[in-house]
Scaffold this motif. Sequence first.
Motif, mmCIF file in Angstrom:
data_model
loop_
_atom_site.group_PDB
_atom_site.id
_atom_site.type_symbol
_atom_site.label_atom_id
_atom_site.label_comp_id
_atom_site.label_asym_id
_atom_site.label_seq_id
_atom_site.Cartn_x
_atom_site.Cartn_y
_atom_site.Cartn_z
ATOM 1 N N GLU A 145 19.171 74.897 69.161
ATOM 2 C CA GLU A 145 20.213 74.938 68.140
ATOM 3 C C GLU A 145 20.240 73.650 67.334
ATOM 4 N N LEU A 146 20.065 72.530 68.018
ATOM 5 C CA LEU A 146 20.153 71.238 67.347
ATOM 6 C C LEU A 146 18.983 71.001 66.410
ATOM 7 N N VAL A 147 17.761 71.147 66.926
ATOM 8 C CA VAL A 147 16.604 70.799 66.098
ATOM 9 C C VAL A 147 16.425 71.750 64.919
ATOM 10 N N SER A 148 16.909 72.980 65.053
ATOM 11 C CA SER A 148 16.721 73.961 63.975
ATOM 12 C C SER A 148 17.874 74.000 62.986
ATOM 13 N N LEU A 149 18.844 73.103 63.120
ATOM 14 C CA LEU A 149 19.981 73.095 62.191
ATOM 15 C C LEU A 149 19.513 72.909 60.751
ATOM 16 N N PRO A 150 19.882 73.822 59.854
ATOM 17 C CA PRO A 150 19.584 73.582 58.442
ATOM 18 C C PRO A 150 20.551 72.547 57.884
ATOM 19 N N LEU A 151 20.168 71.912 56.833
ATOM 20 C CA LEU A 151 21.036 70.903 56.211
ATOM 21 C C LEU A 151 22.365 71.523 55.797
ATOM 22 N N SER A 152 22.327 72.790 55.403
ATOM 23 C CA SER A 152 23.539 73.471 54.941
ATOM 24 C C SER A 152 24.540 73.736 56.058
ATOM 25 N N ALA A 153 24.135 73.558 57.321
ATOM 26 C CA ALA A 153 25.039 73.826 58.443
ATOM 27 C C ALA A 153 26.124 72.773 58.569
ATOM 28 N N VAL A 154 25.926 71.629 57.925
ATOM 29 C CA VAL A 154 26.877 70.518 58.045
ATOM 30 C C VAL A 154 27.595 70.325 56.714
ATOM 31 N N PRO A 155 28.802 70.863 56.576
ATOM 32 C CA PRO A 155 29.543 70.673 55.325
ATOM 33 C C PRO A 155 29.988 69.219 55.190
ATOM 34 N N ALA A 158 34.140 68.885 55.929
ATOM 35 C CA ALA A 158 34.822 69.455 57.092
ATOM 36 C C ALA A 158 34.127 68.989 58.374
ATOM 37 N N PRO A 159 34.916 68.733 59.423
ATOM 38 C CA PRO A 159 34.337 68.248 60.686
ATOM 39 C C PRO A 159 33.816 69.388 61.562
ATOM 40 N N LEU A 160 33.041 70.295 60.965
ATOM 41 C CA LEU A 160 32.566 71.471 61.680
ATOM 42 C C LEU A 160 31.078 71.681 61.413
ATOM 43 N N ILE A 161 30.417 72.345 62.358
ATOM 44 C CA ILE A 161 29.005 72.688 62.194
ATOM 45 C C ILE A 161 28.860 74.190 62.431
ATOM 46 N N THR A 162 28.075 74.842 61.597
ATOM 47 C CA THR A 162 27.752 76.249 61.803
ATOM 48 C C THR A 162 26.453 76.327 62.589
ATOM 49 N N VAL A 163 26.534 76.909 63.784
ATOM 50 C CA VAL A 163 25.392 76.928 64.700
ATOM 51 C C VAL A 163 24.933 78.359 64.932
ATOM 52 N N THR A 164 23.624 78.579 64.864
ATOM 53 C CA THR A 164 23.049 79.868 65.208
ATOM 54 C C THR A 164 22.491 79.773 66.614
ATOM 55 N N GLY A 165 23.092 80.521 67.533
ATOM 56 C CA GLY A 165 22.720 80.421 68.937
ATOM 57 C C GLY A 165 21.820 81.540 69.405
ATOM 58 N N LYS A 166 21.868 81.833 70.699
ATOM 59 C CA LYS A 166 21.015 82.858 71.287
ATOM 60 C C LYS A 166 21.315 84.223 70.688
ATOM 61 N N THR A 170 26.283 83.525 65.566
ATOM 62 C CA THR A 170 26.737 82.315 64.871
ATOM 63 C C THR A 170 28.098 81.898 65.392
ATOM 64 N N ARG A 171 28.280 80.596 65.564
ATOM 65 C CA ARG A 171 29.586 80.080 65.965
ATOM 66 C C ARG A 171 29.845 78.775 65.217
ATOM 67 N N ILE A 172 31.113 78.404 65.170
ATOM 68 C CA ILE A 172 31.528 77.158 64.529
ATOM 69 C C ILE A 172 31.926 76.179 65.626
ATOM 70 N N VAL A 173 31.359 74.994 65.631
ATOM 71 C CA VAL A 173 31.722 73.996 66.634
ATOM 72 C C VAL A 173 32.232 72.739 65.927
ATOM 73 N N PRO A 174 33.196 72.072 66.539
ATOM 74 C CA PRO A 174 33.734 70.849 65.928
ATOM 75 C C PRO A 174 32.764 69.689 66.074
ATOM 76 N N MET A 175 32.913 68.747 65.183
ATOM 77 C CA MET A 175 32.085 67.547 65.191
ATOM 78 C C MET A 175 33.014 66.337 65.246
ATOM 79 N N SER A 176 32.776 65.449 66.185
ATOM 80 C CA SER A 176 33.640 64.284 66.340
ATOM 81 C C SER A 176 33.507 63.347 65.150
#
Length: 291
Positions: A145-155, A158-166, A170-176
């Motif tokens: 999930e981490l290495v394949s993150l597209p640049l567009s996943a990080v707005p 907003a302190p959130l990341i859009t992650v494509t999982g198994k 798709t889920r939204i996870v918070p970012m510190s």
Amino acid sequence: MSAIDDFLAMLAAERGAALNTLAAYRRDLQNAEEHLGDLSKADRAALTKLGNAWADLAPSSVARKASALRQFYAFLADEGVREDDPSSALPRPATRRPLPRILSHAEVEALFARAELEAFTDSPAALRMLALLELLYGSGLRATELVSLPLSAVPRDAPLITVTGKGGTTRIVPMSSAARAALSRWLVVRPQGKHLFPSRNGKHLTRVRLFQLLKELAARADIEPEKVSPHVLRHAFATHLLEGGADLRVLQTLLGHADIATTQIYTHVDSARLVALVNERHPLARARRGD
């Protein structure tokens, strides 16, 4: 199409099963078919024979194979292919899921201390390492999930990341705030590419390289490299959140687990930690060691 093909098509369409998952189910079902013939016609007496066929396998392997067959027969019953479900005749080995390895708070702090010290140089490699570490431990992402993150996943707002999982879910996870700061520094020096962590070949950083980078950082932080991996940091994220009072359902969402039973393993980790703490710190335990 065979009954197995129909079952796998259902897993892919309705449950979003990944290709590796589908391949594993196919192997297990075809292996059983080698022993029993056409699985769609096997009865309870036939399924009991699998206990002998699987006698030399580890309990976890037997449990996995039996689970595949139970789901297969449930599918046949749902589709009206069979009126009965013979899967109750399958062996039910007693298995105990191994507790995940985690890092202590001190070890995590040592990793971050080293990464932050190196990031003071503002070198692209050091800034990338700090950003990777922040997202692994701060958001609990899987390596892929981490290495394949597209640049567009990080707005940017907003302190959130859009992650494509198994399974492509798709889920939204918070970012510190620390992760956002690390990413901001990384984005300044980041090479061009559609991925957040691009590689020189125009694709993205590989999982293998991520493993290598973490182990190299661990060695520089005086931590045994064998103890550190992306999944160990994900386990540490989950366990430390649970220790801090996080709700199990929230943790399930953050980790992207389809079944809360998967998330519940972290309650066992926390319990094991408490038992070890009592055994180590209780006055009677110290007195008995002294005796």
